[in-house]
Scaffold this motif. Structure first.
Motif, PDB file in Angstrom:
ATOM      1  N   PHE A 108       0.834  -1.201   0.000  1.00 12.32           N
ATOM      2  CA  PHE A 108       0.000   0.000   0.000  1.00 12.32           C
ATOM      3  C   PHE A 108       0.875   1.261   0.000  1.00 12.32           C
ATOM      4  O   PHE A 108       0.740   2.132  -0.861  1.00 12.32           O
ATOM      5  CB  PHE A 108      -0.921  -0.020   1.222  1.00 12.32           C
ATOM      6  N   THR A 109       1.792   1.313   0.950  1.00 12.84           N
ATOM      7  CA  THR A 109       2.699   2.463   1.049  1.00 12.84           C
ATOM      8  C   THR A 109       3.511   2.611  -0.230  1.00 12.84           C
ATOM      9  O   THR A 109       3.650   3.709  -0.786  1.00 12.84           O
ATOM     10  CB  THR A 109       3.686   2.233   2.224  1.00 12.84           C
ATOM     11  N   GLY A 110       4.046   1.492  -0.689  1.00 10.22           N
ATOM     12  CA  GLY A 110       4.903   1.519  -1.875  1.00 10.22           C
ATOM     13  C   GLY A 110       4.155   1.937  -3.123  1.00 10.22           C
ATOM     14  O   GLY A 110       4.660   2.704  -3.944  1.00 10.22           O
ATOM     15  N   SER A 111       2.945   1.469  -3.268  1.00  4.23           N
ATOM     16  CA  SER A 111       2.230   1.810  -4.500  1.00  4.23           C
ATOM     17  C   SER A 111       1.903   3.301  -4.519  1.00  4.23           C
ATOM     18  O   SER A 111       1.932   3.913  -5.579  1.00  4.23           O
ATOM     19  CB  SER A 111       0.975   0.957  -4.668  1.00  4.23           C
ATOM     20  N   SER A 126      -8.281   0.103   0.374  1.00  3.06           N
ATOM     21  CA  SER A 126      -8.209  -1.202  -0.275  1.00  3.06           C
ATOM     22  C   SER A 126      -9.621  -1.745  -0.442  1.00  3.06           C
ATOM     23  O   SER A 126     -10.502  -1.545   0.393  1.00  3.06           O
ATOM     24  CB  SER A 126      -7.307  -2.157   0.492  1.00  3.06           C
ATOM     25  N   VAL A 127      -9.827  -2.380  -1.589  1.00  4.52           N
ATOM     26  CA  VAL A 127     -11.132  -2.936  -1.931  1.00  4.52           C
ATOM     27  C   VAL A 127     -11.002  -4.450  -1.957  1.00  4.52           C
ATOM     28  O   VAL A 127     -10.107  -4.982  -2.606  1.00  4.52           O
ATOM     29  CB  VAL A 127     -11.559  -2.477  -3.345  1.00  4.52           C
ATOM     30  N   THR A 128     -11.874  -5.147  -1.229  1.00  7.32           N
ATOM     31  CA  THR A 128     -11.903  -6.604  -1.348  1.00  7.32           C
ATOM     32  C   THR A 128     -13.243  -6.997  -1.956  1.00  7.32           C
ATOM     33  O   THR A 128     -14.275  -6.420  -1.623  1.00  7.32           O
ATOM     34  CB  THR A 128     -11.689  -7.284   0.021  1.00  7.32           C
ATOM     35  N   ILE A 129     -13.186  -7.939  -2.898  1.00  5.82           N
ATOM     36  CA  ILE A 129     -14.407  -8.391  -3.563  1.00  5.82           C
ATOM     37  C   ILE A 129     -14.925  -9.588  -2.784  1.00  5.82           C
ATOM     38  O   ILE A 129     -14.285 -10.632  -2.743  1.00  5.82           O
ATOM     39  CB  ILE A 129     -14.102  -8.784  -5.022  1.00  5.82           C
ATOM     40  N   PHE A 289      -7.734  -4.978  -4.212  1.00  6.80           N
ATOM     41  CA  PHE A 289      -6.922  -4.040  -4.975  1.00  6.80           C
ATOM     42  C   PHE A 289      -7.015  -2.660  -4.335  1.00  6.80           C
ATOM     43  O   PHE A 289      -7.844  -2.432  -3.450  1.00  6.80           O
ATOM     44  CB  PHE A 289      -7.354  -4.008  -6.450  1.00  6.80           C
ATOM     45  N   ILE A 290      -6.145  -1.764  -4.807  1.00 11.23           N
ATOM     46  CA  ILE A 290      -6.111  -0.428  -4.220  1.00 11.23           C
ATOM     47  C   ILE A 290      -6.960   0.537  -5.036  1.00 11.23           C
ATOM     48  O   ILE A 290      -6.820   0.611  -6.256  1.00 11.23           O
ATOM     49  CB  ILE A 290      -4.664   0.076  -4.097  1.00 11.23           C
ATOM     50  N   LEU A 291      -7.841   1.216  -4.329  1.00 11.77           N
ATOM     51  CA  LEU A 291      -8.675   2.230  -4.974  1.00 11.77           C
ATOM     52  C   LEU A 291      -8.009   3.572  -4.745  1.00 11.77           C
ATOM     53  O   LEU A 291      -7.850   4.002  -3.599  1.00 11.77           O
ATOM     54  CB  LEU A 291     -10.059   2.226  -4.325  1.00 11.77           C
ATOM     55  N   GLY A 292      -7.596   4.205  -5.848  1.00 13.35           N
ATOM     56  CA  GLY A 292      -6.949   5.502  -5.707  1.00 13.35           C
ATOM     57  C   GLY A 292      -5.511   5.517  -6.163  1.00 13.35           C
ATOM     58  O   GLY A 292      -4.895   6.576  -6.227  1.00 13.35           O
ATOM     59  N   LEU A 315      -7.546 -10.884 -11.713  1.00 10.99           N
ATOM     60  CA  LEU A 315      -8.132  -9.640 -11.222  1.00 10.99           C
ATOM     61  C   LEU A 315      -7.351  -8.433 -11.743  1.00 10.99           C
ATOM     62  O   LEU A 315      -7.938  -7.421 -12.158  1.00 10.99           O
ATOM     63  CB  LEU A 315      -8.157  -9.662  -9.689  1.00 10.99           C
ATOM     64  N   ALA A 316      -6.020  -8.540 -11.748  1.00  6.04           N
ATOM     65  CA  ALA A 316      -5.185  -7.434 -12.253  1.00  6.04           C
ATOM     66  C   ALA A 316      -5.489  -7.178 -13.729  1.00  6.04           C
ATOM     67  O   ALA A 316      -5.574  -6.026 -14.167  1.00  6.04           O
ATOM     68  CB  ALA A 316      -3.707  -7.767 -12.055  1.00  6.04           C
ATOM     69  N   ILE A 317      -5.683  -8.246 -14.483  1.00  7.84           N
ATOM     70  CA  ILE A 317      -6.009  -8.099 -15.909  1.00  7.84           C
ATOM     71  C   ILE A 317      -7.367  -7.407 -16.064  1.00  7.84           C
ATOM     72  O   ILE A 317      -7.524  -6.473 -16.852  1.00  7.84           O
ATOM     73  CB  ILE A 317      -6.012  -9.477 -16.612  1.00  7.84           C
ATOM     74  N   THR A 318      -8.341  -7.868 -15.288  1.00  5.64           N
ATOM     75  CA  THR A 318      -9.674  -7.243 -15.332  1.00  5.64           C
ATOM     76  C   THR A 318      -9.588  -5.751 -15.021  1.00  5.64           C
ATOM     77  O   THR A 318     -10.210  -4.925 -15.685  1.00  5.64           O
ATOM     78  CB  THR A 318     -10.616  -7.909 -14.300  1.00  5.64           C
TER      79      THR A 318
END
Lengths: 330, 330
Positions: A108-111, A126-129, A289-292, A315-318
């Protein structure tokens, strides 16, 4: 060609699961190119002999960020780690998206420090499905599922807006139903945080806010997005996943050992329970995934299986392909 | 003779479940005497013909407190309600303990204003007895499971102390293991509340504080008591119960409809799943109780089944008989 930067050293098992999972999806999708960051020898060991090596690139790194590391310090000091190198590849455009099963705080910090955040976003989440038992609404987004401990009520308004765009594209939800996680449905319920958030969300006309919602209701597919602070969201996430994993595994064991089923029946029952386990421990959805963040960053469980890691790449591809994610960037 | 004051009108079904459940345990325990508060006609309808009427007393009440009522106002204004009358019976010594499936906020408020709280307790809490998959430690106490939204860190120290006394007696735990609910195990994890609570709990030497614990770990029977604020505790409670109920019922349906099991197998599988449902939706444990009230007050689900209501009465008896609960009164 979609180019993914994979942090192969993250998670409890490293390349054994991450590389193996990535190679499964490389075999399925010929438009996928993977950059594998980590220990060259260990990565090579996990690449199947029949893999299409023209779509694989290994980038050596001699450092690892592990779960004990302090997120900020690790990102600053471990510049040669697989995580930092993979994040940099996304930042400089070499790769389109990032996937890791590593230290979620560090990711999170790194991104945010390396890839950067969308200018309008005050505080990424962070978003969890999460899965439901509904056939009509089989998934919903939990935002924030643990990135920010000190979420403020006004952040939720932003998550509702951005989350709605994503839910339209990714969940196929029309006019996504956005709820506020609370301990009762009445407008006045909850603590200071939820009371203030309820007011702000009610005042905002940019998305379909439906009011307070209790955790047990969500399983019926009543919502597309649930908003909460990162602490409460993470407690809820770990509560539901932990419950599902424990009771389904216990049931499986009891039925196999004690129920005296014949072989065929036993296999059938096992298959049904395994399917529930995959669904309700989030193995099917692949993670969060990270929102923002400016580009797709997927975080999966440290204990992710090969299948779960494969699904996190999916998920990353989507996210990369989703119009919604690019529209957030506009 | 143990005398219980039963609020028969509480819950989604009223006497149909409450009186029926109470009569099941009246038949088992000849040392039990029940005072039934509510609508005389509806109560009488639910008492079986072979019941021992010498141990049943019906006290008419022509008001009901329902879930939409504001707790404090309802307790003040509805003096003729089954709930207020039953609480008064405990307050004046006519009955030993109180049981209801009604408005939990009103029960909480009412038990403190009518029965009163232990002098040393700053702020009473609700305790829910939660199941684990461990055979050695099959249950733990969740404190606070939803009574106080604005719990303060110092309250948790008191819950740890009182909870430990109860866990020794009620769970048979030696030197009960007390954990702080958090989103990570490291000492420094969490929000301002958990950080301050962690420090105070660590400083207290009156019970066995073992540090932070995440929700999914608890299912393994690692703890006897989990401390948290009422908001987070309630979110966790509703998350785990909701998850268990939804996925086990879905599994049951899938297996019965789709798995093509023969009749015998089908019955066996059903029995196992039903047993999990009873255990993990808290039907077996019967509900929760108030920590810090002068006498045992048991609160069960509004949707409690006859069996669950029976078990909630069993819990009230255990609390009454437990040395621990009387020792709190000393």
């Amino acid at each position: 060609m979609i180019k993914l930067a994979v942090d192969c050293m993250g998670g409890d098992y490293g390349p054994e699961k991450t590389v193996a999972g990535a190679c499964l999806i490389l075999a399925e999708r010929t438009d996928l190119y993977c950059l594998f960051y980590g220990d060259q020898e260990r990565i090579e060991q996990e690449i199947p002999h029949d893999a299409d090596c023209s779509r694989i690139e290994i980038i050596m790194s001699d450092e690892e960020i592990n779960n004990e590391d302090h997120p900020l310090k690790a990102i600053r000091k471990k510049q040669n780690s697989s995580m930092v190198k993979a994040l940099k590849a996304v930042a400089d455009g070499t790769a389109d998206a990032f996937v890791s099963a590593g230290n979620s705080g560090a990711i999170f910090t790194g991104s945010l420090s390396i890839i950067g955040k969308l200018p309008e976003v005050k505080r990424p989440a962070s978003v969890t499905i999460l899965p439901t038992t509904s056939k009509v609404s089989p998934h919903y987004f939990l935002i924030d599922s643990g990135a920010n401990i000190s979420t403020k009520p006004e952040h939720l308004v932003q998550y509702g807006k951005l989350g709605s765009k994503l839910a339209e594209q990714m969940l196929g939800a029309e006019n996504p139903r956005v709820g506020l996680l609370n301990i009762g449905e009445e407008d006045s319920k909850g603590n200071d945080f939820t009371k203030e958030a309820f007011q702000l969300l009610s005042d905002s006309k940019e998305f379909n806010f439906t009011g307070n919602v209790e955790p047990h209701t969500l399983m019926n597919g009543t919502h597309d997005i649930i908003l909460t602070d990162g602490f409460t969201g993470n407690i809820m996430l770990k509560s539901v996943e932990g419950m599902a994993e424990s009771i389904l595994n216990e049931l499986l064991e009891n039925l196999i050992i004690n129920a005296d089923l014949n072989d065929d029946m036993s296999k059938t029952v096992e298959a049904f329970i395994h399917s529930s386990i995959r669904r309700y421990t989030n193995e099917d959805a692949g993670g969060g995934f990270i929102l923002g963040a400016k580009a797709p960053v997927v975080i999966t469980h440290g204990a992710a299986s090969t299948t779960m890691f494969k699904n996190s790449i999916d998920l990353a591809i989507t996210l990369k392909e989703s119009d919604a994610f690019s529209s957030l960037n506009e």
